[in-house]
Design an enzyme around this catalytic site. Structure first.
Site, PDB file in Angstrom:
ATOM      1  N   GLU A   1       6.717   5.125   7.617  1.00  0.00           N
ATOM      2  CA  GLU A   1       6.159   5.897   6.781  1.00  0.00           C
ATOM      3  C   GLU A   1       6.705   7.374   6.425  1.00  0.00           C
ATOM      4  OE1 GLU A   1       1.577   4.817   5.925  1.00  0.00           O
ATOM      5  OE2 GLU A   1       1.836   5.767   7.280  1.00  0.00           O
TER       6      GLU A   1
ATOM      7  N   THR B   1       1.013  -0.691  -0.106  1.00  0.00           N
ATOM      8  CA  THR B   1       0.090   0.197   0.190  1.00  0.00           C
ATOM      9  C   THR B   1       1.058   0.787  -0.393  1.00  0.00           C
ATOM     10  OG1 THR B   1      -0.095  -0.171   2.233  1.00  0.00           O
ATOM     11  CG2 THR B   1      -2.168  -1.037   1.156  1.00  0.00           C
TER      12      THR B   1
ATOM     13  N   ASN C   1       0.164  11.111   5.652  1.00  0.00           N
ATOM     14  CA  ASN C   1      -1.082  10.758   6.860  1.00  0.00           C
ATOM     15  C   ASN C   1      -2.232  12.004   6.757  1.00  0.00           C
ATOM     16  OD1 ASN C   1      -0.785   7.810   7.356  1.00  0.00           O
ATOM     17  ND2 ASN C   1       1.055   8.518   8.412  1.00  0.00           N
TER      18      ASN C   1
ATOM     19  N   SER D   1      -8.009  10.984   1.740  1.00  0.00           N
ATOM     20  CA  SER D   1      -8.420  12.159   0.755  1.00  0.00           C
ATOM     21  C   SER D   1      -8.215  11.989  -0.740  1.00  0.00           C
ATOM     22  CB  SER D   1      -8.150  13.023   1.151  1.00  0.00           C
ATOM     23  OG  SER D   1      -8.461  13.112   2.326  1.00  0.00           O
TER      24      SER D   1
ATOM     25  N   THR E   1       3.003  -6.012  11.726  1.00  0.00           N
ATOM     26  CA  THR E   1       3.122  -5.687  10.413  1.00  0.00           C
ATOM     27  C   THR E   1       1.349  -5.896  10.298  1.00  0.00           C
ATOM     28  OG1 THR E   1       3.781  -6.031   8.015  1.00  0.00           O
ATOM     29  CG2 THR E   1       3.263  -7.846   9.517  1.00  0.00           C
TER      30      THR E   1
ATOM     31  N   LYS F   1       4.638  -7.140   3.784  1.00  0.00           N
ATOM     32  CA  LYS F   1       4.138  -5.444   4.080  1.00  0.00           C
ATOM     33  C   LYS F   1       3.573  -4.746   4.764  1.00  0.00           C
ATOM     34  CE  LYS F   1       1.093  -3.631   3.408  1.00  0.00           C
ATOM     35  NZ  LYS F   1       0.242  -2.156   4.050  1.00  0.00           N
TER      36      LYS F   1
END
Lengths: 413, 413
Positions: free
Chosen positions: B285, B158, B408, B413, B195, B184
């Protein structure tokens, strides 16, 4: 530190009235910051009682240790607060620094060292040179006035963008009494205790144990219900001082926190504590949105509070708020990770009263545009109904913005 | 999702060898993303056993419910994984979706529906249209090969910036066996499970209970020792499949996890799990630094792990790392807030082996320049010695950068 005031700051500051028996002065001792005040001396009349609540950190600062040791005496004549250096994790030097500060303050105020209370906020791990107080405390004692509240609030700021003050009134035995408070805190803010430093002063005639009882209860729904970043400071300190000066105007001395004559005072104190705690969240580092998380339908109030804090501390919920995204999936995630009883198929979630999820799935009537419009507000209310019981809790926080990261990546260096 | 590969990504990917009895194919079903694969079908030979570990979220996804319900059978013939939609908090529609997916997969593979395992990752709360699988699963079953490991790892990504694969070998009874894995996960990553999705395949002949025993122990020091943002997903799933094909080459069937003949296999499996878990943190991230937190001297291993996670989850420690600031005061704070036994005056803290704090204060020999130079590395080791006992733990995380907030704030959106 910061030159841009939080957009969530109160539009105006209240004028805090004098509280007979309490006087304040501030000075620039050059502890860390240039061109601003960084020391506060408060002087209290004889007979002032004190109560406190402190960080639950296992590595508390030297001033927290000092206050804890002296609180059982129950009386206070002076308070010395500095910003720029937290005097935390400073070992023997830290203890020597608190002892010297108390000695200096006791000398200029004319009291016992154990009647001096101390708080420090700022960088952790750097020795605090208490001799710097020697240059300013005598002047402060002479200059102290009953009206220097806003100056006091400013002198204790670190990354705060605005001074935090609040005032309330109540009656005890038909006599009006005043409660004033001020606080600082913008980061390293998490429950138990949730602010770095806050001070409350009243002229109500209370015993130390009554004051402590009121404070210990009041803190649960205020400072212990606010979080900025889930990080608990080494230095969190809330001290309350009652000068008793209202006794001269006929207010009765109250000995126990449960006394019925305190009902109005208790409500006013609790509102003042909530006011100050909310101001801390409104000044969360980098904050652009003030978030209220209301959880109901939990199996107990304690369970509701843990779920509410799980939501309020979630980086993903907080970044979604920053992005003005009504991402209720992340609220589900935060409910799920809290470890409290929850049933996916009974859960309802709302933003600003607009229900977006109900009974385990997206609300079929959910209007994404209405919610998106709501998320552009400065103040966001996230509502969660667990559908299990009658436990409820409210906590306050702010969004997580890239400015938080920038502020905290650069703070010490 | 992301076009910039994490600077912490492995420089090369290992070539994963075929594991007889396991075949893979991927497809683009258009679930959310355009121009990329988003469905993985794995097909296992009859006799393949399965073990699993799942999120401890109280609001788990529909596929997690499905896997938990079918795991007691102990056998697996197919695995269907999709990215783009987590099928979490989707209520009755979610259950219908998992049932339909299993039925479709069972049809094309020729097995019972309870031998189909499912995992989904992506947005929470959106219904997952399982009819989209109907268009691709038959083709996948025909096209499946023993070598499509990297394709499998890519199809389940993702916000990941790189596919995560690992391989190890061991011997059982003198016969070589292989363990491959892929995973992932980049956000919503916190222990229990840490995870979102990971899959391990081996040709070792193991009973389902032996495989489960190995997996349950291995996960503690690997996926449950990594955190990106303290947020626990609704969907975390680790599944392990053992085809038993090595039995044809003479490997003995092992019935219990404690069997001594598994010592080499156990070590290899644990290394593979740690490898995959570390890759998840390396792809956190916005991550720019991979952080190892080593705590020793705790009263127990469990206490050490809670202290290590308190440090690894602290936004202030993580932003300091992003700012290349050896801010050990924040490490003190995180130790203090963990709620575990700690004595400020026995605490030592190091960065990259350079001791900066010792016995409750700054180390007098501490060379700020050397530490500052160290902090510019991509990989940072924070060491804490509590000085109380022999408990030790290591956890892995990444720094908290403004890119995390940007990713994030914009994801849904």
């Amino acid at each position: 530190m910061s030159t841009t005031i939080s957009p969530l700051a109160p539009k105006t500051y209240p004028d805090l009235p004098a509280i007979p028996g309490a006087r304040f002065a501030t000075a620039a001792a050059g502890i860390r910051y240039a061109g601003r005040t960084d020391v506060l001396l408060a002087v209290f009349d004889p007979g002032t009682v004190v109560a406190g609540a402190f960080t639950r950190s296992r590595c508390p600062s030297a001033p927290v240790d000092w206050c804890r040791a002296n609180l059982p005496h129950g009386t206070a004549r002076a308070l010395v607060v500095n910003s720029g250096n937290a005097n935390a994790f400073t070992g023997r030097k830290g203890r020597e620094s608190t002892a010297l500060t108390a000695k200096l303050a006791a000398g200029v105020v004319g009291c016992a060292e154990e009647e001096v209370f101390l708080a420090s906020t700022g960088v952790i791990g750097e020795p605090l040179d208490a001799t710097k107080f020697g240059n300013v405390l005598a002047d402060c004692a002479h200059a102290a006035t009953e009206t220097a509240w806003i100056d006091a609030a400013r002198a204790i700021m670190t990354t705060d963008t605005f001074p935090k003050v609040a005032t309330r009134t109540a009656t005890i035995g038909g006599v009006a009494v005043t409660i004033n408070g001020f606080a600082k805190g913008a980061g390293m803010i998490a429950p138990d205790m949730a602010t770095m430093l806050a001070f409350v002063v009243t002229d109500a005639p209370l015993s130390a144990s009554a004051l402590q009882g009121l404070l210990s209860r009041g803190v649960q729904g205020s400072f212990n219900a606010v979080t900025v970043d889930s990080d608990t400071s080494t230095s969190d300190t809330l001290l309350a001082f009652a000068t008793g000066a209202a006794a001269k105007r006929g207010a009765p001395l109250i000995e126990t926190a449960g006394d019925r004559r305190l009902s109005g005072f208790r409500a006013a104190l609790n509102k003042l504590l909530v006011d100050l705690a909310q101001q801390v969240a409104r000044d969360g580092e980098g904050a652009r949105k003030f978030i209220t998380v209301k959880v109901e339908g939990a199996v107990s109030a304690a369970s509701a509070k843990r779920v509410a804090l799980s939501i309020a501390n979630s980086p993903l919920v907080k970044t979604a708020a920053a992005g003005e995204d009504a991402n209720w999936g992340r609220v589900v995630m935060a409910v799920g990770k809290a470890g409290e009883p929850a049933d996916r198929d009974r859960l309802s979630i709302s933003f600003g009263g607009i229900r977006v999820a109900h009974e385990g799935e997206r609300d079929p009537t959910y209007d994404e545009e209405a919610v998106s419009a709501y998320m552009r507000n400065d103040e966001i209310v996230i509502g969660v109904d667990l559908g299990l019981g009658r436990g409820a809790a409210t906590v306050w926080t702010c969004d997580l913005t890239k400015e938080y990261v920038i502020i905290n990546g650069d703070y010490r260096s």
